[in-house]
Write a protein that holds these residues in place. Structure first.
Motif, mmCIF file in Angstrom:
data_model
loop_
_atom_site.group_PDB
_atom_site.id
_atom_site.type_symbol
_atom_site.label_atom_id
_atom_site.label_comp_id
_atom_site.label_asym_id
_atom_site.label_seq_id
_atom_site.Cartn_x
_atom_site.Cartn_y
_atom_site.Cartn_z
ATOM 1 N N LEU A 116 23.324 -0.694 9.285
ATOM 2 C CA LEU A 116 24.536 -0.315 10.005
ATOM 3 C C LEU A 116 24.369 -0.295 11.524
ATOM 4 O O LEU A 116 25.310 -0.671 12.241
ATOM 5 C CB LEU A 116 25.058 1.028 9.494
ATOM 6 C CG LEU A 116 25.662 0.983 8.081
ATOM 7 C CD1 LEU A 116 26.083 2.380 7.631
ATOM 8 C CD2 LEU A 116 26.857 0.030 8.020
ATOM 9 N N PRO A 117 23.211 0.107 12.082
ATOM 10 C CA PRO A 117 23.097 0.041 13.544
ATOM 11 C C PRO A 117 23.182 -1.368 14.112
ATOM 12 O O PRO A 117 23.403 -1.529 15.322
ATOM 13 C CB PRO A 117 21.715 0.663 13.810
ATOM 14 C CG PRO A 117 21.485 1.571 12.658
ATOM 15 C CD PRO A 117 22.082 0.848 11.485
ATOM 16 N N THR A 118 23.016 -2.406 13.290
ATOM 17 C CA THR A 118 23.220 -3.765 13.773
ATOM 18 C C THR A 118 24.707 -4.078 13.936
ATOM 19 O O THR A 118 25.064 -5.081 14.559
ATOM 20 C CB THR A 118 22.597 -4.801 12.821
ATOM 21 O OG1 THR A 118 23.338 -4.845 11.587
ATOM 22 C CG2 THR A 118 21.147 -4.467 12.537
ATOM 23 N N ARG A 119 25.549 -3.214 13.386
ATOM 24 C CA ARG A 119 26.999 -3.425 13.442
ATOM 25 C C ARG A 119 27.703 -2.479 14.408
ATOM 26 O O ARG A 119 28.813 -2.758 14.837
ATOM 27 C CB ARG A 119 27.604 -3.253 12.038
ATOM 28 C CG ARG A 119 26.986 -4.115 10.970
ATOM 29 C CD ARG A 119 27.193 -5.604 11.269
ATOM 30 N NE ARG A 119 28.616 -5.908 11.363
ATOM 31 C CZ ARG A 119 29.171 -6.566 12.373
ATOM 32 N NH1 ARG A 119 28.424 -7.006 13.385
ATOM 33 N NH2 ARG A 119 30.468 -6.793 12.387
ATOM 34 N N GLY A 120 27.061 -1.329 14.718
ATOM 35 C CA GLY A 120 27.691 -0.385 15.630
ATOM 36 C C GLY A 120 26.681 0.615 16.157
ATOM 37 O O GLY A 120 25.817 1.086 15.411
ATOM 38 N N SER A 121 26.810 0.966 17.436
ATOM 39 C CA SER A 121 25.805 1.819 18.062
ATOM 40 C C SER A 121 25.886 3.270 17.610
ATOM 41 O O SER A 121 24.949 4.037 17.829
ATOM 42 C CB SER A 121 25.935 1.752 19.585
ATOM 43 O OG SER A 121 27.169 2.312 20.014
ATOM 44 N N LEU A 122 27.002 3.672 16.996
ATOM 45 C CA LEU A 122 27.161 5.062 16.550
ATOM 46 C C LEU A 122 27.030 5.190 15.031
ATOM 47 O O LEU A 122 27.429 6.207 14.457
ATOM 48 C CB LEU A 122 28.514 5.621 17.009
ATOM 49 C CG LEU A 122 28.702 5.705 18.524
ATOM 50 C CD1 LEU A 122 30.098 6.234 18.860
ATOM 51 C CD2 LEU A 122 27.631 6.591 19.171
ATOM 52 N N ALA A 123 26.450 4.189 14.376
ATOM 53 C CA ALA A 123 26.360 4.199 12.911
ATOM 54 C C ALA A 123 25.553 5.382 12.407
ATOM 55 O O ALA A 123 25.934 6.036 11.424
ATOM 56 C CB ALA A 123 25.759 2.894 12.409
ATOM 57 N N HIS A 124 24.420 5.682 13.035
ATOM 58 C CA HIS A 124 23.635 6.830 12.591
ATOM 59 C C HIS A 124 24.388 8.139 12.819
ATOM 60 O O HIS A 124 24.249 9.081 12.027
ATOM 61 C CB HIS A 124 22.283 6.858 13.305
ATOM 62 C CG HIS A 124 21.290 5.897 12.741
ATOM 63 N ND1 HIS A 124 19.990 5.795 13.188
ATOM 64 C CD2 HIS A 124 21.396 4.972 11.742
ATOM 65 C CE1 HIS A 124 19.347 4.862 12.512
ATOM 66 N NE2 HIS A 124 20.180 4.345 11.631
ATOM 67 N N SER A 125 25.172 8.212 13.872
ATOM 68 C CA SER A 125 25.998 9.405 14.096
ATOM 69 C C SER A 125 27.016 9.561 12.977
ATOM 70 O O SER A 125 27.253 10.674 12.488
ATOM 71 C CB SER A 125 26.711 9.324 15.447
ATOM 72 O OG SER A 125 25.784 9.364 16.508
ATOM 73 N N MET A 126 27.633 8.452 12.557
ATOM 74 C CA MET A 126 28.560 8.532 11.428
ATOM 75 C C MET A 126 27.851 9.066 10.199
ATOM 76 O O MET A 126 28.342 9.959 9.502
ATOM 77 C CB MET A 126 29.156 7.154 11.150
ATOM 78 C CG MET A 126 30.140 7.113 9.968
ATOM 79 S SD MET A 126 29.394 7.048 8.305
ATOM 80 C CE MET A 126 28.705 5.395 8.291
ATOM 81 N N MET A 127 26.664 8.524 9.907
ATOM 82 C CA MET A 127 25.976 8.868 8.674
ATOM 83 C C MET A 127 25.521 10.327 8.668
ATOM 84 O O MET A 127 25.667 11.024 7.663
ATOM 85 C CB MET A 127 24.777 7.942 8.464
ATOM 86 C CG MET A 127 25.133 6.488 8.207
ATOM 87 S SD MET A 127 23.666 5.435 7.989
ATOM 88 C CE MET A 127 23.074 6.009 6.383
ATOM 89 N N LYS A 128 24.964 10.776 9.782
ATOM 90 C CA LYS A 128 24.293 12.073 9.781
ATOM 91 C C LYS A 128 25.106 13.213 10.392
ATOM 92 O O LYS A 128 24.770 14.380 10.181
ATOM 93 C CB LYS A 128 22.957 11.978 10.525
ATOM 94 C CG LYS A 128 21.946 11.058 9.851
ATOM 95 C CD LYS A 128 20.521 11.370 10.258
ATOM 96 C CE LYS A 128 20.204 11.020 11.677
ATOM 97 N NZ LYS A 128 18.786 11.275 12.023
ATOM 98 N N MET A 129 26.186 12.906 11.136
ATOM 99 C CA MET A 129 26.830 13.958 11.917
ATOM 100 C C MET A 129 28.290 14.208 11.572
ATOM 101 O O MET A 129 28.864 15.175 12.067
ATOM 102 C CB MET A 129 26.728 13.636 13.412
ATOM 103 C CG MET A 129 25.310 13.450 13.901
ATOM 104 S SD MET A 129 25.170 13.303 15.693
ATOM 105 C CE MET A 129 25.239 15.013 16.187
ATOM 106 N N THR A 130 28.917 13.358 10.755
ATOM 107 C CA THR A 130 30.354 13.506 10.531
ATOM 108 C C THR A 130 30.660 14.053 9.143
ATOM 109 O O THR A 130 29.863 13.933 8.212
ATOM 110 C CB THR A 130 31.087 12.165 10.722
ATOM 111 O OG1 THR A 130 30.612 11.227 9.740
ATOM 112 C CG2 THR A 130 30.849 11.610 12.110
ATOM 113 N N CYS A 131 31.835 14.634 9.020
ATOM 114 C CA CYS A 131 32.251 15.251 7.756
ATOM 115 C C CYS A 131 33.776 15.263 7.703
ATOM 116 O O CYS A 131 34.442 15.579 8.700
ATOM 117 C CB CYS A 131 31.695 16.675 7.692
ATOM 118 S SG CYS A 131 31.486 17.340 6.032
#
Length: 292
Positions: A116-131
């Motif tokens: 996912l980080p190859t597709r968007g710079s905030l992908a890890h934030s989506m995975m680990k920080m959002t609800c």
């Protein structure tokens, strides 16, 4: 004392073990790790950063949903307090940096975290920080599904604004009232956002299948290998060519299970499966969740 993130071992895992021992949930394991719970038609699953997701059983009455939700919240609160863990009911983690949040040891998250980080710079934030707080609606026919999708897409941005509950980033005000929605704008444009074709009067199940066929895959699952990286191809290409993992073995061929997994790896604002899933709202305090 400064608030710390909660690791899996000794933290999230301990919460789940106590929910099993004290409240009768059944454990579900992934590669030896306790990663989900099941009880009475509902389930609790772990998102990549340790977010707890209650997937409720289907009910005819919102009052039944309320009973299930508040029983779960009381149980989680009691277990959390006994382990010195506090729950946040917000759309995005407000205190820590994304790298401070430990990954949950779910097998497919390793593949997602690479791709996912190859597709968007905030992908890890989506995975680990959002609800989110989501609502699922049944449909009775193809035409009924199309009507519901058009109606929901017409108001989902308004609902996102009404439920905005993620204004903080690293303990300060962020530039966004709804930071979770901002994070989704730089996660993966292939599989997020608005499926504008759903607004067309003649939108059909076949149109939705065509949309899904051209979205890049993430993984498939086979025994005994477990999750297999399937990135780099659309599902349409996979149907045609299969997926080869070794010159010594025949390629994997598409199955209904692969299609169902692909469906679960696509995250538009409104998603259609065997039901219609409204995904655009931040988690809010418990007494407001059911107002969605």
């Amino acid at each position: 004392a400064e608030a710390q993130t909660v690791p899996y071992e000794g933290g999230i895992e301990a919460v789940m073990q106590r929910l099993v021992s004290d409240y009768g949930w059944s454990p579900v394991f992934d590669a030896g790790h306790l990663m989900a719970l099941e009880r009475d038609g509902g389930a609790v699953t772990l998102e990549p950063g340790g977010q707890f997701e209650l997937s409720g059983a289907p009910f005819a009455s919102l009052h039944d949903n309320a009973r299930e939700l508040f029983v779960h919240l009381r149980e989680a609160q009691a277990v959390g307090e006994s382990l010195n863990i506090r729950w946040l009911l917000m759309g995005a983690q407000p205190l820590h940096r994304v790298d401070d949040i430990p990954w949950m040891p779910k097998s497919r998250y390793r593949i997602m975290s690479r791709y996912l980080p190859t597709r968007g710079s905030l992908a890890h934030s989506m995975m680990k920080m959002t609800c989110t707080v989501q609502a699922n609606f049944d449909y009775t026919s193809e035409a009924d599904a199309a009507d519901i999708l058009r109606a929901i897409l017409s108001v989902t941005s308004i609902a996102s604004a009404l439920f905005a509950s993620s204004p903080f980033e690293q303990a300060t005000l962020s530039p966004y009232i709804d930071r979770r929605c901002h994070i989704w704008t730089d996660t993966d444009p292939d599989r997020s956002g608005f499926v504008r074709a759903m607004l067309s009067p003649g939108f059909s199940f076949a149109d939705y299948v065509e949309y899904l066929l051209d979205i890049p895959m993430i993984c498939i699952r086979r025994d005994p290998e477990g999750y297999i990286d399937a990135t780099g191809r659309t599902f349409r290409q996979y149907l045609h060519d299969g997926l080869s993992t070794s010159p010594q073995t025949p390629p994997h061929r598409a199955s209904i299970g692969d299609w169902e997994m692909h469906l679960s790896m696509v995250w538009p604002e409104v998603r259609m499966k065997r039901y219609i899933e409204v995904r655009g709202c931040d988690v809010v305090p418990a007494d407001l969740m059911l107002s969605m």
